[in-house]
Design a protein around this motif. Structure first.
Motif, PDB file in Angstrom:
ATOM      1  N   ASP A 148     -72.233  39.107  22.618  1.00 39.15           N
ATOM      2  CA  ASP A 148     -72.866  40.361  21.974  1.00 39.15           C
ATOM      3  C   ASP A 148     -71.838  41.293  21.433  1.00 39.15           C
ATOM      4  N   GLU A 195     -69.618  40.346  19.462  1.00 41.90           N
ATOM      5  CA  GLU A 195     -69.347  39.750  18.132  1.00 41.90           C
ATOM      6  C   GLU A 195     -70.645  40.243  17.218  1.00 41.90           C
ATOM      7  N   LEU A 196     -71.810  40.024  17.635  1.00 36.30           N
ATOM      8  CA  LEU A 196     -73.084  40.360  17.110  1.00 36.30           C
ATOM      9  C   LEU A 196     -72.967  41.794  16.611  1.00 36.30           C
ATOM     10  N   ASP A 197     -72.506  42.735  17.608  1.00 38.29           N
ATOM     11  CA  ASP A 197     -72.521  43.931  17.277  1.00 38.29           C
ATOM     12  C   ASP A 197     -71.643  44.342  16.056  1.00 38.29           C
ATOM     13  N   SER A 198     -70.636  43.717  15.993  1.00 39.77           N
ATOM     14  CA  SER A 198     -69.545  43.668  14.860  1.00 39.77           C
ATOM     15  C   SER A 198     -70.352  43.348  13.629  1.00 39.77           C
ATOM     16  N   LEU A 199     -71.084  42.554  13.460  1.00 38.48           N
ATOM     17  CA  LEU A 199     -71.951  42.083  12.342  1.00 38.48           C
ATOM     18  C   LEU A 199     -72.959  43.393  12.216  1.00 38.48           C
ATOM     19  N   ARG A 246     -69.657  39.707   6.362  1.00 33.62           N
ATOM     20  CA  ARG A 246     -70.369  39.995   7.682  1.00 33.62           C
ATOM     21  C   ARG A 246     -71.786  40.353   7.451  1.00 33.62           C
ATOM     22  N   LYS A 280     -77.875  35.072  17.175  1.00 36.42           N
ATOM     23  CA  LYS A 280     -76.656  34.571  17.682  1.00 36.42           C
ATOM     24  C   LYS A 280     -76.771  32.973  17.444  1.00 36.42           C
ATOM     25  N   LEU A 294     -64.448  35.948  13.222  1.00 38.99           N
ATOM     26  CA  LEU A 294     -64.872  36.412  14.551  1.00 38.99           C
ATOM     27  C   LEU A 294     -63.943  35.643  15.771  1.00 38.99           C
TER      28      LEU A 294
END
Lengths: 123, 194
Positions: A3, A5-9, B124, B179, B191
């Motif tokens: 989560d 990592e996705l938040d950083s995107l 990103r 994801k 990442l």
């Protein structure tokens, strides 16, 4: 992918959001002003009921009027007509100077008027 | 509360719209500066096309100007109404695009030299946009409104005209799909060592 990592995107996408161009903002403001202006002009009064007699003539007049650009144009035409008639009757002295300046010395006001002489001659 | 791009943060969108309805040009200018960036970014993410997003933003704002005199205070938030209009306009365009079989035109790359961090951020953002483009439309819309526009679920429910539970379901499924789609790109997006 976690989560975090996705938040950083998501964060990267948020800071890369497109800024509206000045041209787009100007177009949107133009639309706003145009809409406000359209609302400020009152709706034209509903057309009165036309009597059966004379309606064709009125419609024809309305068409001619619309074609010429409405009443403001008619006012201009009326002014031009009155001035033309006055020039024709009064033959003001200064007119020669104006026509000379505009057309050269070889023409006079009379040359601008259509002549029927050709048709009146016997032949 | 979102920060406005103008110096009149204390005036609500509703107050400004009412003022514009009375012919106040200043109110229109503030609303333009405040709402256009939001509706533009929403449309750009939903459509994946900057030029089309500009058209949608202009059209949505035009509809706002048109309905200003009829706006009923307290019925809905202006931004909610605007997002719903923009959402419908985007849906129409996406349907038309599907029926015409047109692919979205990729955005030109920004060649401006910059720091590595900036390039990584752009990479990103681009990767996320590509993953978003692959989501079903309703999931994409819910994820964008929740995680990029930062709206609360009840407001998203109002915009999408569905229940709050349905919003939660759409965003959860959307995040799972994102994801799954982005896992293979973790390395190139820096990442792996975050």
């Amino acid at each position: 992918m976690t989560d975090a990592e996705l938040d950083s995107l998501f964060e990267a996408a948020r800071v890369s959001a497109p800024d509206p161009s000045a041209a787009l903002l100007a177009r949107i403001m133009d639309d706003a002003m145009a809409q406000a202006g359209a609302r400020a002009v009152p709706d034209p009064a509903p057309a009165p009921q036309r009597r059966p007699g004379g309606s064709v003539r009125r419609r024809l007049l309305a068409c001619v009027l619309a074609g010429l650009g409405g009443w403001p144009s008619m006012a201009g035409l009326a002014t031009a007509g009155v001035v033309g008639i006055w020039i024709g009757y009064a033959d003001p002295v200064g007119l020669d100077a104006v026509t000379t300046a505009m057309l050269g010395g070889g023409y006079g006001p009379a040359d601008l008027a259509p002549s029927l002489d050709t048709f009146l001659q016997e032949g | 509360m979102d920060m406005a791009l103008d110096a009149s943060g204390e005036e609500t969108d509703e107050d400004l719209l009412a003022a514009y309805g009375q012919g106040d040009a200043r109110a229109a200018r503030i609303l333009t500066l405040r709402l256009t960036p939001r509706v533009l970014s929403f449309a750009a993410r939903l459509l994946g096309d900057a030029a089309e997003a500009e058209d949608v933003a202009q059209e949505a704002m035009l509809r706002l100007w048109r309905m200003a005199p009829d706006w009923r205070t307290g019925e809905a938030k202006v931004s909610t109404w605007l997002f719903r209009v923009a959402s419908n306009l985007c849906t129409d365009r996406l349907r038309r695009r599907r029926s015409q079989g047109l692919d979205s035109v990729p955005e030109p790359e920004d060649d401006t030299p910059g720091a590595e961090a900036r390039l990584l951020t752009e990479a990103r953002a681009r990767a996320l946009q590509e993953a978003l483009d692959g989501l079903p439309e309703r999931q994409r819309q819910a994820v964008i409104l929740r995680h990029l526009e930062g709206l609360a679920n009840p407001e998203i429910a109002e915009i999408m005209e569905i229940s709050t539970e349905a919003v939660e379901s759409l965003t959860a499924r959307g995040k799972r799909a994102l994801k799954a789609g982005l896992t293979a790109r973790r390395g190139e997006l820096g990442l792996h060592d975050d």
